[in-house]
Scaffold this active site. Structure first.
Site, PDB file in Angstrom:
ATOM      1  N   HIS A 177      -4.075  22.528 -19.743  1.00  0.00           N
ATOM      2  CA  HIS A 177      -3.245  23.585 -19.147  1.00  0.00           C
ATOM      3  C   HIS A 177      -1.751  23.256 -19.304  1.00  0.00           C
ATOM      4  O   HIS A 177      -0.992  23.246 -18.335  1.00  0.00           O
ATOM      5  CB  HIS A 177      -3.617  23.773 -17.664  1.00  0.00           C
ATOM      6  CG  HIS A 177      -3.397  25.194 -17.212  1.00  0.00           C
ATOM      7  ND1 HIS A 177      -4.314  25.890 -16.478  1.00  0.00           N
ATOM      8  CD2 HIS A 177      -2.356  26.045 -17.391  1.00  0.00           C
ATOM      9  CE1 HIS A 177      -3.862  27.108 -16.211  1.00  0.00           C
ATOM     10  NE2 HIS A 177      -2.665  27.222 -16.763  1.00  0.00           N
ATOM     11  N   ARG A 184      -7.331  31.856 -19.175  1.00  0.00           N
ATOM     12  CA  ARG A 184      -8.026  31.288 -18.020  1.00  0.00           C
ATOM     13  C   ARG A 184      -9.417  30.855 -18.460  1.00  0.00           C
ATOM     14  O   ARG A 184     -10.078  31.577 -19.241  1.00  0.00           O
ATOM     15  CB  ARG A 184      -8.147  32.298 -16.867  1.00  0.00           C
ATOM     16  CG  ARG A 184      -6.888  32.508 -16.053  1.00  0.00           C
ATOM     17  CD  ARG A 184      -6.473  31.262 -15.247  1.00  0.00           C
ATOM     18  NE  ARG A 184      -5.243  31.481 -14.486  1.00  0.00           N
ATOM     19  CZ  ARG A 184      -4.010  31.176 -14.912  1.00  0.00           C
ATOM     20  NH1 ARG A 184      -3.839  30.630 -16.111  1.00  0.00           N
ATOM     21  NH2 ARG A 184      -2.966  31.391 -14.142  1.00  0.00           N
ATOM     22  N   GLU A 198     -11.734  23.477 -14.573  1.00  0.00           N
ATOM     23  CA  GLU A 198     -10.591  22.583 -14.765  1.00  0.00           C
ATOM     24  C   GLU A 198     -10.002  22.030 -13.475  1.00  0.00           C
ATOM     25  O   GLU A 198      -9.355  20.984 -13.479  1.00  0.00           O
ATOM     26  CB  GLU A 198      -9.489  23.293 -15.571  1.00  0.00           C
ATOM     27  CG  GLU A 198      -8.766  24.397 -14.810  1.00  0.00           C
ATOM     28  CD  GLU A 198      -7.619  25.003 -15.608  1.00  0.00           C
ATOM     29  OE1 GLU A 198      -7.823  25.354 -16.779  1.00  0.00           O
ATOM     30  OE2 GLU A 198      -6.508  25.127 -15.057  1.00  0.00           O
TER      31      GLU A 198
HETATM   32  P1  NAI Z   1       0.440  40.289 -18.488  1.00  0.00           P
HETATM   33  O1  NAI Z   1       0.065  40.823 -17.161  1.00  0.00           O
HETATM   34  O2  NAI Z   1       1.805  40.542 -19.029  1.00  0.00           O
HETATM   35  O3  NAI Z   1      -0.604  40.831 -19.593  1.00  0.00           O
HETATM   36  C1  NAI Z   1      -1.969  40.886 -19.401  1.00  0.00           C
HETATM   37  C2  NAI Z   1      -2.514  41.974 -20.332  1.00  0.00           C
HETATM   38  O4  NAI Z   1      -3.943  41.949 -20.225  1.00  0.00           O
HETATM   39  C3  NAI Z   1      -2.044  43.392 -19.947  1.00  0.00           C
HETATM   40  O5  NAI Z   1      -1.540  44.051 -21.079  1.00  0.00           O
HETATM   41  C4  NAI Z   1      -3.307  44.048 -19.415  1.00  0.00           C
HETATM   42  O6  NAI Z   1      -3.360  45.438 -19.647  1.00  0.00           O
HETATM   43  C5  NAI Z   1      -4.376  43.298 -20.206  1.00  0.00           C
HETATM   44  N1  NAI Z   1      -5.690  43.433 -19.614  1.00  0.00           N
HETATM   45  C6  NAI Z   1      -6.040  43.570 -18.312  1.00  0.00           C
HETATM   46  N2  NAI Z   1      -7.367  43.739 -18.199  1.00  0.00           N
HETATM   47  C7  NAI Z   1      -7.863  43.701 -19.455  1.00  0.00           C
HETATM   48  C8  NAI Z   1      -9.163  43.838 -19.989  1.00  0.00           C
HETATM   49  N3  NAI Z   1     -10.214  44.057 -19.202  1.00  0.00           N
HETATM   50  N4  NAI Z   1      -9.312  43.722 -21.325  1.00  0.00           N
HETATM   51  C9  NAI Z   1      -8.238  43.533 -22.127  1.00  0.00           C
HETATM   52  N5  NAI Z   1      -6.991  43.416 -21.695  1.00  0.00           N
HETATM   53  C10 NAI Z   1      -6.800  43.498 -20.364  1.00  0.00           C
HETATM   54  O7  NAI Z   1       0.119  38.732 -18.433  1.00  0.00           O
HETATM   55  P2  NAI Z   1       0.709  37.586 -19.371  1.00  0.00           P
HETATM   56  O8  NAI Z   1       1.987  37.084 -18.803  1.00  0.00           O
HETATM   57  O9  NAI Z   1       0.684  38.014 -20.778  1.00  0.00           O
HETATM   58  O10 NAI Z   1      -0.366  36.438 -19.130  1.00  0.00           O
HETATM   59  C11 NAI Z   1      -1.700  36.581 -19.560  1.00  0.00           C
HETATM   60  C12 NAI Z   1      -2.541  35.486 -18.936  1.00  0.00           C
HETATM   61  O11 NAI Z   1      -2.154  34.227 -19.461  1.00  0.00           O
HETATM   62  C13 NAI Z   1      -2.343  35.338 -17.409  1.00  0.00           C
HETATM   63  O12 NAI Z   1      -3.194  36.202 -16.691  1.00  0.00           O
HETATM   64  C14 NAI Z   1      -2.708  33.906 -17.183  1.00  0.00           C
HETATM   65  O13 NAI Z   1      -4.078  33.844 -16.843  1.00  0.00           O
HETATM   66  C15 NAI Z   1      -2.484  33.222 -18.534  1.00  0.00           C
HETATM   67  N6  NAI Z   1      -1.414  32.223 -18.516  1.00  0.00           N
HETATM   68  C16 NAI Z   1      -1.701  30.945 -18.934  1.00  0.00           C
HETATM   69  C17 NAI Z   1      -0.724  29.975 -18.953  1.00  0.00           C
HETATM   70  C18 NAI Z   1      -0.989  28.572 -19.445  1.00  0.00           C
HETATM   71  O14 NAI Z   1      -0.155  27.677 -19.226  1.00  0.00           O
HETATM   72  N7  NAI Z   1      -2.091  28.309 -20.112  1.00  0.00           N
HETATM   73  C19 NAI Z   1       0.636  30.273 -18.496  1.00  0.00           C
HETATM   74  C20 NAI Z   1       0.853  31.658 -18.145  1.00  0.00           C
HETATM   75  C21 NAI Z   1      -0.143  32.586 -18.135  1.00  0.00           C
END
Ligand code: NAI
Length: 340
Positions: free
Chosen positions: A303, A242, A271
């Site tokens: 994105h 993000r 964005e």
């Molecule tokens: P997820 O929920 O599976 O993993 C997120 C991880 O971040 C978890 O392991 C969590 O413990 C960790 N986390 C939470 N707070 C934290 C902190 N303060 N410091 C370090 N780690 C922390 O989510 P997923 O599916 O892996 O997606 C991650 C991010 O990717 C989403 O939140 C979204 O913003 C972004 N995304 C971007 C896309 C794109 O097209 N560019 C598409 C899909 C997701």
């Protein structure tokens, strides 16, 4: 009300839709919902477009704040279905207050995003985008295209959820040393060879830093003046998560000073005014993105990390399933999909 009647009478208003959204959602509409597609973003002004809908389906840059949620509730909307994983744009407290259910698609294709992150690393490093243009102009010189071996380099991952974990496997496959920071240590990943450490260590030790955590109060501007100062000279920073994770002005400074050697961003703080549109004939008013795009060592994609056939198929299937479960059981089996 029996379950099929609940589904039959339901109309879904989709916001921020692109031609590909219509194709995939129409193709996978197995439950026969009525679908209303709006190209515009959902915001306090466009809420008025909704008519006789109990469900809205939104994407990453729709504005779903308290003002919008209040109006949604007044219009009889019961469900906000996000067709994405991140939910930083939705006021969940307000949704609770107005008794709206909120669901998302937690893991449609972690591979899509992880593979895009690696594509950005390879492009920035080996400069294939420049080589492509050069060769087409019959310039077969290699000057300026020098890269480095990824093998043996240290990649630091912040956030080891679905995407971070998948990206770690790819990085290990390239023979990289993988450091990681997350609020929860993943034991399986440790067994695979990932070294969990504290955040400052990730900043200090990594040749490449890739962000895979959600945007929230703790992670906002995690890349800032202080953290950049800790990093190795000529570090590569990749953000497919993000935009708000990076304090843009600080990264611009880091690039100007040469401290940051490469930047790959698929997401950008501002964005919502730019991405998913063709602005090629417009004057862009956002000076920060213009400055970023002027650096030869910055790669911006709009994105698109999620944008694969497999991901769009999963997004449509899971979104419809979430909505059907909420309509028929007021619950979703996959707890990660239900936010409120
Ligand atoms: P997820 O929920 O599976 O993993 C997120 C991880 O971040 C978890 O392991 C969590 O413990 C960790 N986390 C939470 N707070 C934290 C902190 N303060 N410091 C370090 N780690 C922390 O989510 P997923 O599916 O892996 O997606 C991650 C991010 O990717 C989403 O939140 C979204 O913003 C972004 N995304 C971007 C896309 C794109 O097209 N560019 C598409 C899909 C997701």
């Amino acid at each position: 009300m029996n379950s099929s009647a609940a589904v039959d009478r339901s109309k879904i208003a989709f916001f921020s839709t692109q031609p590909y959204d219509k194709i995939f959602f129409n193709q996978y509409n197995e439950f026969g919902f009525e679908l209303d597609f709006f190209e515009t973003q959902l915001n306090p002004q466009t809420v008025t477009l909704i008519q006789d809908c109990s469900i809205v389906c939104v994407f990453v840059n729709d504005i779903v704040n308290e003002a919008v949620i209040k109006q949604l509730a007044e219009k009889g909307v019961k469900i906000i279905a996000l067709r994405c994983a991140g939910f930083n744009n939705v006021d969940l407290e307000a949704a609770k207050k107005y008794n709206l259910k909120v669901c998302r698609v937690p893991a449609y294709s972690p591979q899509a995003v992880a593979e895009h992150a690696m594509a950005m690393i390879l492009t920035l490093n080996r400069k294939t985008h420049k080589a492509y243009n050069r060769v087409r102009e019959q310039n077969f010189s290699l000057n300026g295209l020098l890269g480095f071996d990824l093998y043996g380099k240290t990649i630091g991952i912040i956030g080891t959820g679905n995407i971070g974990k998948t990206f770690a496997k790819i990085a290990l496959g390239f023979g990289c040393k993988v450091l990681a920071y997350d609020i929860v240590t993943n034991v399986e990943m440790e067994k695979d060879g990932v070294i969990f450490t504290d955040l400052n260590d990730v900043f200090r030790e990594s040749d490449i830093i890739s962000l895979h955590c959600p945007l929230n109060e703790q992670t906002k501007h995690v890349i800032n003046e202080k953290s950049i100062a800790l990093m190795k000279d000529h570090v590569m920073i990749i953000n497919t998560s993000r935009g708000g994770l990076i304090e843009t002005a600080c990264v611009i400074e880091g690039l100007k000073e040469g401290k940051i050697g490469y930047l790959g961003i698929d997401v950008y703080e501002q964005e919502e005014k730019l991405f998913f549109r063709d602005l090629s004939a417009d004057i862009i008013q956002d000076d920060a993105i213009q400055r970023l795009m002027s650096f030869p060592n910055v790669l911006v994609t709009a994105h698109q990390a999620f944008f694969t056939n497999e991901a769009l198929t999963q997004i449509a299937l899971v979104t419809f399933n979430n909505i059907k479960s909420l309509l028929t059981q007021n619950d979703i089996e996959n707890k990660a999909a239900l936010l409120v």
